[in-house]
Design a protein around this motif. Structure first.
Motif, short mmCIF file in Angstrom:
data_model
loop_
_atom_site.label_atom_id
_atom_site.label_comp_id
_atom_site.label_asym_id
_atom_site.label_seq_id
_atom_site.Cartn_x
_atom_site.Cartn_y
_atom_site.Cartn_z
N UNK A 181 11.90 3.52 6.97
CA UNK A 181 10.57 4.12 7.06
C UNK A 181 9.91 4.26 5.70
N UNK A 182 10.47 3.61 4.68
CA UNK A 182 9.82 3.60 3.36
C UNK A 182 8.74 2.52 3.34
N UNK A 183 7.51 2.93 3.11
CA UNK A 183 6.39 1.99 3.03
C UNK A 183 6.34 1.32 1.66
N UNK A 184 6.32 2.14 0.59
CA UNK A 184 6.23 1.60 -0.76
C UNK A 184 5.19 2.34 -1.57
N UNK A 185 4.88 1.77 -2.74
CA UNK A 185 3.97 2.41 -3.69
C UNK A 185 2.52 2.11 -3.34
N UNK A 204 -1.85 2.47 -4.28
CA UNK A 204 -2.80 2.43 -5.38
C UNK A 204 -3.05 1.05 -5.94
N UNK A 205 -3.46 1.04 -7.21
CA UNK A 205 -3.88 -0.20 -7.82
C UNK A 205 -2.77 -1.23 -7.83
N UNK A 206 -1.52 -0.80 -8.04
CA UNK A 206 -0.40 -1.73 -8.06
C UNK A 206 0.33 -1.75 -6.72
N UNK A 207 -0.27 -1.16 -5.70
CA UNK A 207 0.31 -1.21 -4.36
C UNK A 207 -0.09 -2.49 -3.64
N UNK A 208 0.44 -2.66 -2.46
CA UNK A 208 0.11 -3.84 -1.65
C UNK A 208 -0.86 -3.46 -0.56
N UNK A 209 -1.44 -4.47 0.06
CA UNK A 209 -2.41 -4.24 1.13
C UNK A 209 -1.80 -3.44 2.28
N UNK A 210 -0.57 -3.78 2.64
CA UNK A 210 0.08 -3.11 3.77
C UNK A 210 0.24 -1.62 3.50
N UNK A 211 0.74 -1.27 2.33
CA UNK A 211 0.98 0.14 2.02
C UNK A 211 -0.33 0.90 1.90
N UNK A 247 8.74 1.33 12.45
CA UNK A 247 9.92 0.72 11.84
C UNK A 247 9.84 -0.80 11.92
N UNK A 248 9.39 -1.30 13.06
CA UNK A 248 9.27 -2.75 13.23
C UNK A 248 8.19 -3.33 12.32
N UNK A 249 7.06 -2.61 12.19
CA UNK A 249 5.99 -3.08 11.30
C UNK A 249 6.47 -3.17 9.86
N UNK A 250 7.21 -2.15 9.43
CA UNK A 250 7.72 -2.15 8.05
C UNK A 250 8.71 -3.28 7.84
N UNK A 251 9.56 -3.53 8.83
CA UNK A 251 10.54 -4.62 8.71
C UNK A 251 9.83 -5.97 8.58
N UNK A 252 8.78 -6.18 9.37
CA UNK A 252 8.03 -7.45 9.29
C UNK A 252 7.35 -7.59 7.93
#
Length: 586
Positions: free
Chosen positions: A256-260, A262-269, A356-361
């Motif tokens: 369930x960790x999405x990630x960082x 902001x500016x250095x984040x990704x589109x998904x997060x 959970x499935x979205x994050x895995x993909x």
């Protein structure tokens, strides 16, 4: 009984459990150094006060208690200032004890005093960033001031404090009873939690939300609350995004960790946060880089999203976004309360399998997008390959320090951290020069763990004299110098917006220039490895770690920008409405 203040100070530090003091000598502090020489406390001798402050910072982050810096007046104090300010912006507890001019020379502008506008006022240099600055005016007040200094540094929102001591006071005698009377005082304050009603309101809001997101900041790690966070996430099935300073608050291999963000984040997060209907911010100040310059088209949008914000510092709640529920609490105590209430209100919990499935993909797609760069054999190396191979070699609990540039931004985005608190990075002040000396302090705090510093050539070049300390003190850190012969991130910005790299790349006679940092390391008595081919890097890193010696690995790196979909308002200042970011300068 009468005894020298310098002697009683060192005894006091011993009784507080202080094991290391970081610093550099000067005529104002040698009375204290003399007593440290008779003590169980290890004085970590540095060649520059900024090294001392950054090393103390790294030490405090791992020990989770105040580190001690011993400084000289004037240039010693100003040399240390950048490192102390870095600790302040990242909420790191630190007690700076600085020698000052003799009290009987007030107004005479003695040697090395800063005295252009006021007499005996050097301590004011630190006022903008320390929690408090004291100047000791009377010997009998010194014990009480030192006790207050440690308590303030470690309580509430942690941070550095300054105790400026006229050098003659170090050499005065006071009654030992003045220090002895402090011994019954508690060394740790009890921390505030959430009351039952507030905890129930927060949990009910999380249960009722359709798209809740937990936003974890560095406060989770400062409060040692990662385990409690994971328990709440597992029970309620809420995904977790994090700030740069919050990286590792929930391990990167948790599903369930999405990630960082902001500016250095990704589109998904960023999209997961922007489209959330409820965000609960835990120990974060919602800083500019983490929030895409607070532009609601990119990372967070309050409203329509609702915000619950819990922080130990009330001044952060509502600073940048409107808050529906704001609570002042220690994050660990708050999460203990939320976990208890969540199990009462929703005994069976919930899984949130769709998220959970979205994050895995997403993870599969992100890995596929980087696969070609990680496999590329060309030299200089791709930064993605460097990070991938470092992760493969390191044990799960290895401690990583970063500096600024690719090593900070790329690590925040795509380097997995598996043990909370095992990545140290300069977030608030973004100080170039932190990562390399910060690793010294981290290794002293955790001698049984592998410590690797990922640092650019610009950052490592700030203070290579740290190698002298590493060799003298037998501190076996491995520094990986990701060397692109430039201040690479700024060079990419300048090239993108102005078509030049003036002042941002290192060149001689039109060709890239770099010192041989491996040879520099060997000159100091450390190990030094200069990578000549991509295939050499992974084995060289493994050998360096196994050697148990301080080692510099100098590896040339391609100067490609960190990919990002976030936003930074400075881009609009450079090139309004042009949608230009960074470019490669290769």
């Amino acid at each position: 009984m009468q005894e020298l203040i310098s002697r009683q100070l060192v005894r006091y530090l011993e009784e507080r459990g202080v094991e290391h003091v970081f610093g550099l000598c000067g005529h104002t502090n040698i009375a204290v150094l003399t007593e440290l020489g008779k003590s169980s406390i290890r004085f970590v001798n540095t060649r520059h006060e900024q090294i001392a402050a950054h090393a103390a910072d790294g030490y405090a982050r791992m020990k989770k208690k105040a580190a001690v810096v011993l400084s000289h007046l004037g240039p010693g104090l100003t040399n240390a200032a950048t490192g102390v300010a870095n600790a302040a912006l990242d909420s790191i507890p630190m007690v700076v004890i600085a020698g000052d001019v003799p009290s009987h020379y007030y107004g005479k502008h003695p040697h090395q005093e800063i005295n252009l506008h006021a007499d005996a006022a050097q301590w004011e240099v630190y006022r903008p960033f320390v929690k408090r600055a004291w100047r000791v005016e009377r010997p009998d007040l010194f014990p009480e001031i030192v006790e207050k200094a440690f308590q303030l540094a470690e309580s509430g929102r942690p941070g550095p404090v300054l105790v400026s001591v006229p050098m003659d006071i170090f050499s005065k005698e006071i009654d030992t009873a003045l220090f002895e009377r402090l011994r019954p005082h508690t060394r740790q304050l009890e921390k505030p939690s959430l009351d039952e009603a507030v905890a129930r309101r927060i949990v009910q809001a999380l249960i009722d939300a359709e798209r809740p997101v937990i936003y974890a900041g560095g406060g989770i790690l400062l409060a040692d609350a990662a385990q409690e966070l994971e328990q709440l996430v597992d029970h309620l099935g809420i995904p977790v995004a994090h700030s740069l300073m919050g990286k590792g608050a929930l391990r990167d291999d948790h599903d369930l960790t999405l990630g960082m963000t902001g500016f250095w984040g990704t589109q998904f997060v960023n999209d997961a946060c922007r489209t959330a209907d409820l965000v609960i911010g835990l120990g974060t100040r919602f800083a500019e880089a983490d929030c895409s310059s607070w532009d609601d088209r990119y990372t967070f949008s309050f409203p329509p999203a609702r915000l619950i914000h819990i922080d130990i510092d009330p001044s952060e709640i509502g600073r940048n976004y409107p808050v529906e529920i704001g609570a002042v609490a220690d994050l660990r105590q708050a999460l203990v309360a939320l976990n208890r209430v969540a199990r009462e209100m929703l005994p069976a919990g919930r899984r949130n399998e769709a998220m959970r499935a979205r994050i895995a993909r997403y993870r599969e797609e992100f890995a596929a997008g980087n696969a070609a760069l990680i496999r590329e054999d060309r030299y200089p190396m791709q930064p993605e390959r460097i990070l991938s191979e470092v992760r493969e070699v390191l044990p799960r609990d290895a401690i990583i320090t970063t500096d600024v540039g690719w090593n900070k931004n790329g690590v925040g985005q795509q380097f997995p951290v598996y043990v909370p608190g095992s990545i140290l990075t300069p977030g608030g002040y973004a100080t170039m020069g932190f990562g390399a000396p910060g690793a010294l302090g981290a290794k002293l705090a955790c001698p049984d763990r592998v410590v690797v510093s990922l640092v650019g050539d610009g950052g490592f070049g700030q203070n290579p004299a740290l190698l002298a300390t590493a060799v003298e003190e037998d501190i076996p850190v491995v520094w990986v110098v990701m060397n692109n012969c430039a201040f690479g991130t700024i060079a990419g910005l300048q090239k993108a917006h102005y078509g030049t790299t003036t002042g941002t790349v290192f060149a001689k006679d039109g060709q890239p220039y770099t010192p041989d940092y491996a040879a520099v390391a060997r000159a100091y008595g450390a190990e030094g490895i200069r990578i000549q081919d991509t295939a050499e890097f992974k084995d060289a890193l493994a050998r360096a770690i196994a050697s148990g010696k301080p080692c510099v690995i100098d590896v040339l790196m391609r100067n490609n920008p960190v990919p990002t979909s976030g936003h930074w308002n400075i881009l609009d200042i450079y090139s309004p409405n042009a949608k230009i970011s960074h470019v490669s300068i290769d």
